[in-house]
Write a protein that holds these residues in place. Structure first.
Motif, PDB file in Angstrom:
ATOM      1  N   THR A  48       0.821  -1.216   0.000  1.00  0.00           N
ATOM      2  CA  THR A  48       0.000   0.000   0.000  1.00  0.00           C
ATOM      3  C   THR A  48       0.856   1.268   0.000  1.00  0.00           C
ATOM      4  O   THR A  48       0.324   2.366   0.058  1.00  0.00           O
ATOM      5  N   ASN A  49       2.168   1.078  -0.024  1.00  0.00           N
ATOM      6  CA  ASN A  49       3.102   2.200   0.019  1.00  0.00           C
ATOM      7  C   ASN A  49       2.879   3.058   1.271  1.00  0.00           C
ATOM      8  O   ASN A  49       2.930   4.275   1.218  1.00  0.00           O
ATOM      9  N   SER A  50       2.618   2.387   2.400  1.00  0.00           N
ATOM     10  CA  SER A  50       2.373   3.064   3.673  1.00  0.00           C
ATOM     11  C   SER A  50       3.510   2.768   4.643  1.00  0.00           C
ATOM     12  O   SER A  50       4.192   1.751   4.531  1.00  0.00           O
ATOM     13  N   GLU A  51       3.681   3.668   5.587  1.00  0.00           N
ATOM     14  CA  GLU A  51       4.670   3.484   6.639  1.00  0.00           C
ATOM     15  C   GLU A  51       3.973   3.530   7.994  1.00  0.00           C
ATOM     16  O   GLU A  51       3.080   4.351   8.213  1.00  0.00           O
ATOM     17  N   TYR A  52       4.415   2.650   8.875  1.00  0.00           N
ATOM     18  CA  TYR A  52       3.893   2.589  10.236  1.00  0.00           C
ATOM     19  C   TYR A  52       5.073   2.709  11.194  1.00  0.00           C
ATOM     20  O   TYR A  52       6.180   2.279  10.874  1.00  0.00           O
ATOM     21  N   PHE A  53       4.815   3.280  12.358  1.00  0.00           N
ATOM     22  CA  PHE A  53       5.856   3.415  13.359  1.00  0.00           C
ATOM     23  C   PHE A  53       5.387   2.841  14.681  1.00  0.00           C
ATOM     24  O   PHE A  53       4.321   3.204  15.166  1.00  0.00           O
ATOM     25  N   VAL A  54       6.199   1.942  15.231  1.00  0.00           N
ATOM     26  CA  VAL A  54       5.994   1.462  16.588  1.00  0.00           C
ATOM     27  C   VAL A  54       6.773   2.433  17.468  1.00  0.00           C
ATOM     28  O   VAL A  54       7.947   2.687  17.219  1.00  0.00           O
ATOM     29  N   ARG A  55       6.128   2.987  18.468  1.00  0.00           N
ATOM     30  CA  ARG A  55       6.756   4.011  19.308  1.00  0.00           C
ATOM     31  C   ARG A  55       6.714   3.581  20.767  1.00  0.00           C
ATOM     32  O   ARG A  55       5.658   3.258  21.309  1.00  0.00           O
ATOM     33  N   ILE A  56       7.895   3.596  21.382  1.00  0.00           N
ATOM     34  CA  ILE A  56       8.012   3.320  22.815  1.00  0.00           C
ATOM     35  C   ILE A  56       8.271   4.657  23.499  1.00  0.00           C
ATOM     36  O   ILE A  56       9.276   5.313  23.239  1.00  0.00           O
ATOM     37  N   ASN A  57       7.343   5.060  24.348  1.00  0.00           N
ATOM     38  CA  ASN A  57       7.428   6.343  25.036  1.00  0.00           C
ATOM     39  C   ASN A  57       8.074   6.138  26.408  1.00  0.00           C
ATOM     40  O   ASN A  57       7.655   5.277  27.166  1.00  0.00           O
ATOM     41  N   GLY A  80       1.368   3.992  15.003  1.00  0.00           N
ATOM     42  CA  GLY A  80       0.598   4.885  14.150  1.00  0.00           C
ATOM     43  C   GLY A  80       1.037   4.779  12.714  1.00  0.00           C
ATOM     44  O   GLY A  80       2.114   4.278  12.404  1.00  0.00           O
ATOM     45  N   LYS A  81       0.174   5.256  11.858  1.00  0.00           N
ATOM     46  CA  LYS A  81       0.452   5.298  10.423  1.00  0.00           C
ATOM     47  C   LYS A  81       0.982   6.688  10.082  1.00  0.00           C
ATOM     48  O   LYS A  81       0.421   7.697  10.520  1.00  0.00           O
ATOM     49  N   ALA A  82       2.079   6.719   9.329  1.00  0.00           N
ATOM     50  CA  ALA A  82       2.672   7.995   8.944  1.00  0.00           C
ATOM     51  C   ALA A  82       1.728   8.753   8.023  1.00  0.00           C
ATOM     52  O   ALA A  82       1.067   8.170   7.166  1.00  0.00           O
ATOM     53  N   THR A  83       1.658  10.071   8.232  1.00  0.00           N
ATOM     54  CA  THR A  83       0.827  10.932   7.393  1.00  0.00           C
ATOM     55  C   THR A  83       1.689  12.014   6.774  1.00  0.00           C
ATOM     56  O   THR A  83       2.739  12.370   7.302  1.00  0.00           O
ATOM     57  N   PHE A  84       1.242  12.542   5.652  1.00  0.00           N
ATOM     58  CA  PHE A  84       1.977  13.588   4.950  1.00  0.00           C
ATOM     59  C   PHE A  84       1.560  14.946   5.489  1.00  0.00           C
ATOM     60  O   PHE A  84       0.379  15.155   5.744  1.00  0.00           O
ATOM     61  N   PRO A  85       2.428  15.890   5.689  1.00  0.00           N
ATOM     62  CA  PRO A  85       3.872  15.818   5.443  1.00  0.00           C
ATOM     63  C   PRO A  85       4.640  15.194   6.598  1.00  0.00           C
ATOM     64  O   PRO A  85       5.738  14.715   6.413  1.00  0.00           O
ATOM     65  N   HIS A  86       4.100  15.200   7.788  1.00  0.00           N
ATOM     66  CA  HIS A  86       4.745  14.516   8.908  1.00  0.00           C
ATOM     67  C   HIS A  86       3.707  14.299   9.997  1.00  0.00           C
ATOM     68  O   HIS A  86       2.702  14.986  10.090  1.00  0.00           O
ATOM     69  N   GLY A  87       3.963  13.305  10.800  1.00  0.00           N
ATOM     70  CA  GLY A  87       3.048  13.005  11.889  1.00  0.00           C
ATOM     71  C   GLY A  87       2.595  11.562  11.837  1.00  0.00           C
ATOM     72  O   GLY A  87       2.858  10.834  10.888  1.00  0.00           O
ATOM     73  N   LEU A  88       1.897  11.167  12.882  1.00  0.00           N
ATOM     74  CA  LEU A  88       1.357   9.822  12.970  1.00  0.00           C
ATOM     75  C   LEU A  88      -0.129   9.899  13.265  1.00  0.00           C
ATOM     76  O   LEU A  88      -0.570  10.722  14.051  1.00  0.00           O
ATOM     77  N   GLU A  89      -0.860   9.019  12.633  1.00  0.00           N
ATOM     78  CA  GLU A  89      -2.302   8.937  12.819  1.00  0.00           C
ATOM     79  C   GLU A  89      -2.560   7.609  13.517  1.00  0.00           C
ATOM     80  O   GLU A  89      -2.099   6.568  13.060  1.00  0.00           O
ATOM     81  N   TYR A  90      -3.253   7.636  14.643  1.00  0.00           N
ATOM     82  CA  TYR A  90      -3.389   6.465  15.499  1.00  0.00           C
ATOM     83  C   TYR A  90      -4.723   5.740  15.383  1.00  0.00           C
ATOM     84  O   TYR A  90      -4.931   4.751  16.062  1.00  0.00           O
ATOM     85  N   GLU A  91      -5.622   6.209  14.550  1.00  0.00           N
ATOM     86  CA  GLU A  91      -6.957   5.626  14.480  1.00  0.00           C
ATOM     87  C   GLU A  91      -7.142   4.641  13.325  1.00  0.00           C
ATOM     88  O   GLU A  91      -8.085   3.863  13.323  1.00  0.00           O
TER      89      GLU A  91
END
Length: 115
Positions: A48-57, A80-91
């Motif tokens: 799907t040409n998507s990027e996901y990030f696992v984040r340990i806080n 979260g899933k990476a969104t353009f131009p930057h950021g993560l979407e968690y839903e």
């Protein structure tokens, strides 16, 4: 998405060791400030040409992030899933293949911290 029951919540380690473990299993200390740091692992979904990030806080419970002896405590683990131009979407729903990779990486991180 928040990961539940990873066994990582509440684990404490000094900054130098946490950085060493993170690098060993492929995580990068990304965002950080004096009292907080996140460790990220990027997973690419080529279909799907998507990027996901696992984040340990983590949060410093002794010292500041300037010193290797600073003690960090893991507070939460999420993805979260990476969104353009930057950021993560968690839903957004996360594909099971990506979840499998994320779960395996978190298990590796935990095992390396406990070794």
């Amino acid at each position: 998405m928040i990961f539940e029951n990873t066994g990582l919540d509440g684990i404490k380690a000094d900054l130098a060791f946490m950085d060493e473990v993170a690098e060993k299993v492929g995580f990068v200390r990304w965002q950080w400030e004096y009292y907080r740091a996140t460790y990220d692992y990027k997973i690419e979904d080529k279909s799907t040409n998507s990027e996901y990030f696992v984040r340990i806080n983590t949060r410093a419970v002794e010292g500041k992030l300037e010193k290797p002896s600073t003690v960090l405590q893991i507070e939460a683990v999420y993805m979260g899933k990476a969104t353009f131009p930057h950021g993560l979407e968690y839903e957004s729903p996360i594909p099971s293949s990506i979840m499998g990779i994320a779960t395996k990486k978190l298990q590796q991180f935990k095992a390396a911290l406990e070794a």
